[in-house]
Design a protein around this motif. Structure first.
Motif, PDB file in Angstrom:
ATOM      1  N   ASP C 242      14.405   2.615  45.048  1.00 42.60           N
ATOM      2  CA  ASP C 242      14.834   3.868  43.407  1.00 42.60           C
ATOM      3  C   ASP C 242      14.004   2.166  42.423  1.00 42.60           C
ATOM      4  N   CYS C 481      10.793  14.277  54.185  1.00 44.09           N
ATOM      5  CA  CYS C 481      11.579  15.073  52.683  1.00 44.09           C
ATOM      6  C   CYS C 481      13.288  15.516  53.304  1.00 44.09           C
ATOM      7  N   THR C 492      19.800  19.336  46.826  1.00 42.09           N
ATOM      8  CA  THR C 492      18.643  17.450  45.934  1.00 42.09           C
ATOM      9  C   THR C 492      18.509  17.321  46.903  1.00 42.09           C
ATOM     10  N   THR C 494      15.854  14.377  49.158  1.00 42.44           N
ATOM     11  CA  THR C 494      15.675  12.815  48.812  1.00 42.44           C
ATOM     12  C   THR C 494      14.281  12.659  49.145  1.00 42.44           C
ATOM     13  N   HIS C 496      11.851   8.733  50.628  1.00 42.47           N
ATOM     14  CA  HIS C 496      12.093   7.430  51.918  1.00 42.47           C
ATOM     15  C   HIS C 496      11.664   6.460  51.336  1.00 42.47           C
ATOM     16  N   GLU C 505       8.691  12.930  42.189  1.00 40.79           N
ATOM     17  CA  GLU C 505       9.927  13.426  42.803  1.00 40.79           C
ATOM     18  C   GLU C 505       9.667  14.591  41.433  1.00 40.79           C
ATOM     19  N   VAL C 526      16.650  12.644  45.021  1.00 38.86           N
ATOM     20  CA  VAL C 526      17.083  11.018  44.586  1.00 38.86           C
ATOM     21  C   VAL C 526      15.704  10.334  45.653  1.00 38.86           C
ATOM     22  N   ARG C 527      16.636   9.205  45.668  1.00 38.48           N
ATOM     23  CA  ARG C 527      15.711   8.468  46.708  1.00 38.48           C
ATOM     24  C   ARG C 527      16.406   7.557  47.450  1.00 38.48           C
ATOM     25  N   ALA C 528      16.439   7.270  48.257  1.00 42.60           N
ATOM     26  CA  ALA C 528      17.911   6.477  49.632  1.00 42.60           C
ATOM     27  C   ALA C 528      17.117   5.242  50.164  1.00 42.60           C
ATOM     28  N   SER C 533      16.795   5.957  55.118  1.00 45.62           N
ATOM     29  CA  SER C 533      15.821   6.751  54.732  1.00 45.62           C
ATOM     30  C   SER C 533      15.020   7.186  56.371  1.00 45.62           C
ATOM     31  N   SER C 621      15.950  18.179  56.966  1.00 45.38           N
ATOM     32  CA  SER C 621      14.847  17.819  56.963  1.00 45.38           C
ATOM     33  C   SER C 621      13.451  17.774  58.044  1.00 45.38           C
TER      34      SER C 621
END
Lengths: 165, 294, 798
Positions: C242, C481, C492, C494, C496, C505, C526-528, C533, C621
């Motif tokens: 992030d 994803c 939400t 995510t 990676h 985003e 959001v980012r892992a 990830s 995912s």
């Protein structure tokens, strides 16, 4: 050396070495991280802030030179937490940025322009940002953002405001 | 790119500044900082002490007197750019100033700083040399005046002593005839240091005959140069295109020019002549257009 | 965008949500990060192009205030594994710091860690290094010779890659062709030089045995490479993705910086921050771009049809190599450009020299190759007295020929080059452009029109890896994803990997929103960290619209399918009988419906109502393999490379004052077809920014070395980046030829503009000076060179 700096409407006392640039002082002593270091030799403009309302390169000033001046950083343009000024919002509307690294300096240069005139020509806009380098956008959408902000401010019939003095 | 550590002191007067410089070999002036601070960042400048003259009130002024327009060395470039007296009486300086750096650097940079730095490609020294300005320097021993033509000795090398301060520059103002100016500069990007620049000021009488002419070339060699031979050749003429071209070619024929990665020596020499010609003709046209001195 | 779209959210104007934090100064770049106790590093560099490091005396430096440590390359090389090289050259070892021998001026030789960066720089000056200067080689052709001084003696030569490919009957085509020509062009060493330099903060937690890394990074397999170098399990490396990255366009690979910072953090027991200053970045950041000489032969007929091409490309990689030599391989996947050239011979050479190492630059070698190909198209037209546009039209692959297999084994997915050109030419007003050019010429200026028609391969099926290094059998290029719908119904998503301004985003939310038939603004992104990830391969090769867009879309569909299945189970009907709309499911037969929150509640709380065997909650995912990927090259070097091919067509009108030589662009029009556009503002920004990069490469930017291997253009005073004064206004003409391989028909656009602008600008200058018999054959084309060439050509003329 102790020096009192007037930043974004408040006064902060810092104790810095004379060799500390205003850029490093803003970032490291005062915690205002929105002003960025791009080259540290005064060419790229990423460090641009307003000194007494006019753009200046904060990497080309020493903190100890900056007392007595009114300093404005990007953080000083937001009207409140989570709020954007007309100019900041215009940058969002026109996507006048990508990575955001040059953006604070670019917006401050634009802010000073629009404080002088709300009807800038394209050439005026280019001249105002000629000292701010961007590697992402090719400047096109930045110029559009500034023109959009000017148009909105003209229509709103209010002045630039936005900087906490 | 952090500078070496140094002390910082802010004298309240010119004489105090001179004393500080004289007392310490490692002391150096800081004015606008636009040239010095990059050198500090790269550690090419390593002063032990910086003497900040920015707030000495006696150093910031623009005054019109019998000898010309006197500009205090701490006058910010942006202030000179907006000054009505300077615009009226020093049209060549007014024409050159927008070419100096960028608006943010003119916000902080000073007239004296540019004069003292002596960059061969800088616009303000070029105007000073072209107009035969006089530079006042002061040190702990006394005050001296140096003609601009004798002030610049080499790239970034001037007649200013290590412990001296440039306190003011006096630019002659041309009071008679119709005055016109021309300024041309070539650089890779707008606002870069010029590969080559030409500044010209002419005065014409009512019949369009040239009564005075000053031309200078910057960026070409080690220092800005005034082309003396041009004044002799062209005063008394009507500055027709052919005679200007011929006179410029002759005057530039032994111009010494520098070779670097941005431009060849041949390019600088050739384009110096082109820009000088264009600057003279622009100046002539502007003078003919009715601009009066004073 | 005025064309109608089949999509609800895709292709529509949408604000890029990331912009909010950037315009308010609330982004977090790596330099903004400083865990408690952070100490600062500064590197000492070699002043020589090649030298044996005889001794390093850090005693004076260590005695200075605030200094924690000085470490040299020997210690580091003993404690770490060498960094990965993309080609098969195991004896070309690279460590973050020189161990025993420095191989370029600017190479890191030692590092100081101190309480502040300023103190580290003070101490750095006190380190005494004794060098023994050694012979060096700087020129690529010289380095290629067998008798040259090898930069890596253990490797035995300077040749990192020397590979010949022959696809089709090249010799036969040359023998049969009515015309042949040969030419040479040079692409000068430049790079995309982001305004933010590379930086990294590394912090070691001995209690959790975890290395935390924050970096301004754009690097596939970053955590992987850190772990390998530091001899740690990858699960002990946590890359924080992030971190906002201030521009990269390929170059921010910083593996040597990160391994060094990680090593120091573990050794010293404190977080270590290494931020390149601009001088370190330019000279020793190892982010220079290709420096390539092309020798090209074309076989063509009277109609201007090019039947075969021979291309020799030699690249001066510098003293070390990561992925950089592979930049000779990527263009194989578009080696004929947009043209129907039937046979190609390609000779790719990468050599080491004692210059700063290269890194991946936007397009990964495609921009130089396009410059070489487009030069040829102009030359063919010139040789035959044909119109340059017409020659291109005749050579273009036709819209009805797609999918089109090119000689090197890649199939182009779709395109309509003729339509884009026609549209662009119509918008620009070809006749009025010619008239304006003629008017400028009549006024005494030199004037020309430049044309470039180029492909932008996108999707990054990076099969140039196994192509150029048979020991590397990687065929997996994936993106992932994850979408979670929480118990209160919020969504939400995510991602990676890191981003550097591409708007990922917003892209991912838009793609997921399209699948879910829900406003993308409802979807938080959001980012892992690397530890949480799913597999990712980073934003490289113009891949994210295709890959992240695809993964987000598929994940969104999985959520949708789950909700439909839950509803179907409630009503005892087949899911195919039901309709999903706006987050709810309805039975069209009798009007019963379940809303979003009804379904969310069942999933999270009402297990008794769930279909048997279905997992509770809503967390899905999708890991997407690159379309058309998964294959290895044939023995004769044919391979399917990138899946999707965007197309760009540049028209540039410029003029030159013959006495000054400075080019001035009067009109810049570009036709751009990247298939379906997911976010119009993002794509437009990419194209405009790419053109600015291309203008810099064509006219202004070069890393210039002197005869002793010293970099002359070390700062922004000499390395000239275009400002708003230099970049012209650009008109973009849009066209959409969807890709059959992607969920929306989208292709990539991350490299657009850059891939064609240098060719177009160079072509315009050459068109302007051709009447004087002048031709420029290398980039950048400087004002002084133009002026001198014009003066020489017109010498003696009145």
């Amino acid at each position: 050396m102790r020096v009192d700096l007037h930043v974004n409407g408040g006064t902060v006392g810092v104790d810095v070495e004379p060799r500390c640039t205003l850029l490093d002082c803003l970032r490291d002593e005062i915690g205002l991280k929105g002003t960025h270091a791009g080259c540290e030799h005064g060419v790229c403009g990423a460090c641009t802030i307003l000194v007494d309302g006019e753009p200046a390169r904060s990497c080309l000033m020493l903190a100890v030179q900056a007392d007595g001046h009114t300093l404005t950083t990007i953080e000083g343009l937001s009207p409140g937490p989570g709020e954007l000024s007309v100019l900041q919002d215009a940058f969002c509307e026109a996507h006048g940025l990508q990575c955001g690294y040059c953006t604070p300096g670019m917006i401050l240069a634009a802010h000073a322009l629009l404080a002088r005139t709300l009807a800038p020509t394209r050439a005026d806009i280019v001249a105002a940002i000629s000292g701010n380098l961007c590697r992402c956008t090719g400047y096109g959408q930045i110029i559009e953002a500034i023109a959009l902000a000017a148009e909105r401010l003209r229509g709103a019939n209010v002045g630039m405001g936005g900087t906490r003095r | 790119m952090k500078p070496v550590a140094f002390d910082y002191v802010r004298p309240a007067s010119i004489s105090e500044a001179c004393r500080l410089l004289a007392a310490d070999d490692g002391a150096r002036i800081i004015a606008g900082g636009q040239t010095l601070i990059p050198l500090l960042a790269m550690r090419l400048a390593r002063p032990a002490r910086l003497v900040d003259i920015a707030r000495i009130p006696e150093l910031a002024f623009i005054r019109d007197d019998a000898d010309g327009v006197r500009i205090g060395s701490m006058t910010r470039q942006c202030v000179a750019e907006r000054d009505a007296t300077a615009a009226r009486k020093l049209p060549l300086l007014a024409k050159a100033l927008p070419w100096v750096g960028h608006p943010p650097t003119r916000q902080r940079g000073t007239i004296g700083g540019s004069i003292a730095n002596g960059d061969p490609a800088a616009e303000i020294p070029l105007v000073a040399v072209t107009l035969e300005a006089v530079i006042t320097v002061q040190d702990a021993v006394g005050i001296a005046e140096i003609a601009a033509g004798e002030f610049y000795l080499g790239p970034m090398i001037t007649a200013l002593a290590d412990d001296g301060i440039v306190t003011e520059v006096r630019f002659p103002a041309w009071d008679s005839g119709r005055v016109g100016t021309g300024f041309h500069e070539i650089s890779a990007r707008s606002s870069d240091f010029a590969f080559v620049a030409a500044a010209a000021q002419v005065a014409l009488d009512a019949g369009g005959c040239c009564t005075a002419l000053a031309v200078g070339i910057g960026g070409a060699g080690d220092t800005p140069v005034r082309l003396e031979a041009l004044s002799e050749a062209l005063v008394g003429s009507h500055l027709g295109e052919t005679e200007v071209r011929d006179a410029v070619a002759a005057a530039c024929s032994d111009l010494e020019t520098a070779d670097d990665l941005h431009a060849s020596a041949a390019y600088r020499k050739r384009v110096a002549a082109t820009l000088a010609r264009r600057a003279i003709l622009d100046a002539r046209d502007e003078a003919v257009g009715g601009r009066h001195a004073g | 965008m005025s064309e109608p779209t089949a999509f609800k959210y895709v292709s529509h104007k949408r604000r890029v949500r990331e912009d909010r934090r950037f315009v308010s100064g609330q982004a977090v770049f790596v330099s903004d990060i400083a865990p408690p106790g952070t100490r600062h590093a500064a590197v000492l560099t070699s002043p020589y192009a090649c030298a044996r490091i005889v001794s390093i005396d850090a005693s004076e430096a260590l005695a200075m205030p605030g200094v924690l440590a000085v470490v040299d390359g020997r210690e580091l090389a003993a404690a770490t594994n060498s960094l990965l090289i993309g080609v098969d050259a195991p004896l070309v070892k690279r460590y973050p710091m020189a161990a025993g021998r420095a191989r370029y001026a600017g190479e890191w030789v030692a590092v100081v860690v101190a309480q502040s960066r300023a103190l580290a720089e003070d101490a750095r000056e006190k380190i005494r290094v004794a060098y023994e200067e050694l012979p060096y080689v700087l020129d690529a052709e010289a380095a290629y010779r067998p008798d040259s001084i090898p930069v890596h003696p253990e490797h035995g030569s300077n040749v990192l890659l020397d590979r010949r490919f022959v696809w089709g009957d090249v010799d036969g085509a040359f023998a049969a062709a009515p015309h042949t020509m040969s030419y040479r062009v040079k692409w000068g060493r430049s790079a995309t030089v982001p305004i933010e330099t590379f930086g990294v903060v590394a912090s070691w937690d001995p209690w959790r045995e975890m290395l935390d890394v924050w970096a301004s990074i754009q690097m596939p397999k970053f955590a992987d490479q850190i772990a390998r170098a530091l001899r740690m399990p990858m699960s002990g490396v946590r890359v924080h993705q992030d971190v906002d990255v201030g521009g990269s366009y390929g170059v921010k690979r910083g593996i040597k910086h990160t391994v060094l910072a990680g090593f120091l953090a573990r050794r010293l027991g404190c977080p270590v921050k290494l931020i390149e200053d601009r001088l370190e970045n330019m000279r020793g950041g190892d982010m220079h771009g290709p420096e390539r000489v092309f020798d090209v032969e074309l076989a063509f007929d009277d109609a201007g049809l090019v039947h075969a091409m021979r291309m020799r490309a030699i690249d001066n990689v510098g003293a070390y190599a990561g992925r950089s030599p592979l930049q000779l391989g990527k263009p194989v996947g578009a080696i004929v450009g947009p043209y129907r050239i039937e046979a190609v011979a390609y000779h790719a050479i990468a050599v080491t020299s004692n210059k700063t190492p290269q890194e991946a630059v936007r397009g990964f070698g495609q921009a130089p190759t396009n410059y070489a190909i487009e030069t040829g198209m102009d030359r063919v037209a010139e040789a035959l007295g044909l119109d340059r546009l017409e020659v291109r039209r005749r050579n273009f692959i036709r819209a009805d020929e797609f999918p089109y297999l090119i000689p090197s084994g890649t199939t182009y997915d779709s395109g309509d080059y003729h339509a884009v050109v026609a549209k662009t030419v119509r918008h620009a007003g070809w006749e009025s452009l010619l008239a304006e050019r003629d008017r400028l010429r009549a006024s005494g200026r030199l004037a020309g029109i430049g044309i470039a028609s180029c492909l932008e391969p996108s999707g990054a099926n990076s099969s140039f890896e196994p192509l150029l290094n048979p020991k590397n059998t990687t065929t997996t290029w994936m993106e992932s994803c994850r979408i979670m719908v929480d118990a209160l119904g919020a969504i939400t998503l995510t991602i990676h990997t890191t981003s550097a301004g591409q708007g990922h985003e917003t892209l991912a939310a838009t793609a997921a929103g399209e699948a879910l038939d829900l406003d993308p603004d409802r979807i938080r992104v959001v980012r892992a960290t690397s530890l949480e990830s799913l597999p990712s391969n980073s934003p490289v090769g113009s891949r994210m619209a295709i890959m992240l867009g695809g993964a987000a879309y598929h994940a969104g569909h999985k959520v949708r399918d789950k909700l439909v299945a839950i509803a179907a189970h409630q009503w005892g009907v087949a899911p195919t009988n039901l309709r999903y709309r706006n987050g709810g499911v309805e039975d069209p037969n009798d009007g019963r419906a379940l809303e979003w929150m009804d379904l969310v509640l069942i999933a999270h709380r009402h297990y008794h109502l769930m279909p048997p065997g279905m997992e509770p909650g809503i967390a899905v995912s999708h890991i997407l393999q690159v379309p058309t990927g998964g294959g290895l090259p044939t023995p004769d070097g044919r391979i399917q490379m990138y899946p999707c091919f965007s197309f760009e067509f540049h028209l540039v009108l410029l003029s030159i004052d013959p006495e000054i030589g400075k080019p001035e662009i009067h009109r810049y029009v570009v036709g751009h077809d990247c298939g379906t556009v997911i976010n119009p503002d993002i794509v437009r920004g990419m194209t405009l920014g790419g053109i600015a990069h291309g203008l810099g490469a064509a006219l202004l930017e070069e890393f210039v070395f002197d005869g002793e291997g010293q970099l002359l253009t070390q700062s922004f005073m000499d390395y000239l980046l275009p400002s708003a004064n230099e970049v012209p206004q650009v008109e973009i003409v849009h066209h959409v030829t969807p890709s059959p391989h992607t969920v929306f028909g989208q292709k990539g656009s991350g490299e657009s503009g850059y891939l064609g602008a240098p060719a177009a600008i160079s072509g315009a200058i050459n068109d302007a000076v051709r009447p004087l018999g002048i031709r420029f054959e290398s980039l950048p084309i400087r004002i002084s060179a133009i002026g001198d060439a014009i003066a020489a050509a017109t010498e003696g003329q009145p």
